[in-house]
Design a protein around this motif. Structure first.
Motif, PDB file in Angstrom:
ATOM      1  N   GLY A 230       0.790  -1.218   0.000  1.00 30.04           N
ATOM      2  CA  GLY A 230       0.000   0.000   0.000  1.00 30.04           C
ATOM      3  C   GLY A 230       0.821   1.266   0.000  1.00 30.04           C
ATOM      4  N   GLY A 231       2.113   1.164   0.272  1.00 34.43           N
ATOM      5  CA  GLY A 231       2.947   2.354   0.329  1.00 34.43           C
ATOM      6  C   GLY A 231       3.099   3.014  -1.024  1.00 34.43           C
ATOM      7  N   LYS A 232       3.242   2.183  -2.075  1.00 34.46           N
ATOM      8  CA  LYS A 232       3.383   2.753  -3.415  1.00 34.46           C
ATOM      9  C   LYS A 232       2.127   3.512  -3.826  1.00 34.46           C
ATOM     10  N   ARG A 233       0.951   2.985  -3.474  1.00 33.79           N
ATOM     11  CA  ARG A 233      -0.289   3.673  -3.841  1.00 33.79           C
ATOM     12  C   ARG A 233      -0.422   5.001  -3.113  1.00 33.79           C
ATOM     13  N   ARG A 234      -0.102   5.007  -1.819  1.00 27.90           N
ATOM     14  CA  ARG A 234      -0.206   6.245  -1.051  1.00 27.90           C
ATOM     15  C   ARG A 234       0.791   7.279  -1.547  1.00 27.90           C
ATOM     16  N   LEU A 235       2.033   6.803  -1.902  1.00 31.06           N
ATOM     17  CA  LEU A 235       3.019   7.733  -2.414  1.00 31.06           C
ATOM     18  C   LEU A 235       2.563   8.348  -3.733  1.00 31.06           C
TER      19      LEU A 235
END
Length: 275
Positions: A230-235
């Motif tokens: 989920g970090g890539k999506r939030r970034l």
């Protein structure tokens, strides 16, 4: 038993009496004949040794032409037919006879076969020289139904025109059907690798000269791989918000506000808002 002992005793006395009665001239003559006999026997032995040595020299100084089959250096699945002079002198008028024509699988990919082109006569074959030709591929021949066993006889003359004893060879494909081998890389494989490298380098060239270079940001890619799910999506959402792109849609269809995105992104969003 006593008769035997008496006979030996009488024989010994007779010999001793003969030795005592023999004069020195007789002994000298006997010694001369003995020496002559030994010399005659030695001469016979020396003559036989000379004949054997001569035969060995003649055998060593003659051609020895043999037909054989062996795997190719390019590929172990490819079998070649060869005729080679293993002797120390040249072979002349080399001819060959086969009990059946040598054949290979069709080179055009068909199911038939074609004859192997052989020579009629080789005028001269010097020591170490060989004649070689591609016979067949083991993979294709396995299911072609061609004969396995061939008998080949080679005829040739020596340098004096003497006809040598024909050499016979049994060439059997069945020996190669179930064999195993270890690949050995040699000069052929080195040349093949260099050709592949040359072809690859040509594909990298730009129009007008030069070579295309691809640059990889390894640190950024490694950091991206270490991000939690989920970090890539939030970034991406944060980047889109900062760059003025439309934010993600909520479940009710309305666009997310910048504050929602920043709160969800955590420390990375706060850092971006400070800026």
């Amino acid at each position: 038993m006593s008769d035997i002992l008496n006979w030996f005793s009488n024989a010994g006395q007779d010999v001793w009496q003969w030795v005592g009665e023999t004069n020195p001239d007789t002994w000298a003559a006997a010694a001369g004949w003995t020496t002559a006999g030994i010399a005659f026997i030695a001469s016979i032995a020396a003559f036989k040794q000379v004949r054997v040595a001569r035969a060995v020299r003649e055998e060593q100084a003659q051609p020895y032409v043999v037909a054989f089959m062996e795997p190719s250096q390019a590929d172990q699945q490819i079998i070649e037919f060869a005729v080679k002079n293993f002797g120390t002198t040249a072979a002349y008028d080399v001819r060959m006879e086969c009990d059946r024509p040598l054949s290979r699988t069709s080179s055009d990919g068909g199911l038939g076969s074609e004859p192997v082109g052989l020579f009629d006569t080789i005028p001269v074959l010097v020591p170490g020289q060989e004649w070689r030709i591609f016979w067949d591929s083991g993979i294709e021949r396995k299911s072609a139904g061609l004969p396995d066993r061939h008998e080949v006889t080679v005829f040739y003359d020596d340098s004096h025109g003497k006809k040598m004893k024909p050499t016979k060879a049994i060439l059997d494909w069945s020996v190669y059907k179930s064999r195993m081998w270890v690949d050995t890389y040699g000069q052929h494989h080195s040349a093949k690798a260099l050709r592949e490298i040359s072809s690859l380098m040509k594909s990298w060239k730009e129009f007008g000269g030069g070579v295309r270079v691809y640059v990889r940001d390894g640190d950024a890619k490694d950091e991206a791989r270490r991000m939690p799910p989920g970090g890539k999506r939030r970034l991406k959402e944060v980047n889109d918000r900062v760059l003025g792109r439309q934010g993600p849609q909520n479940t009710d269809g309305s666009a997310s506000s910048g504050n929602d995105v920043l709160e969800e992104s955590g420390g990375a969003a706060n850092s971006t808002e400070s800026e």
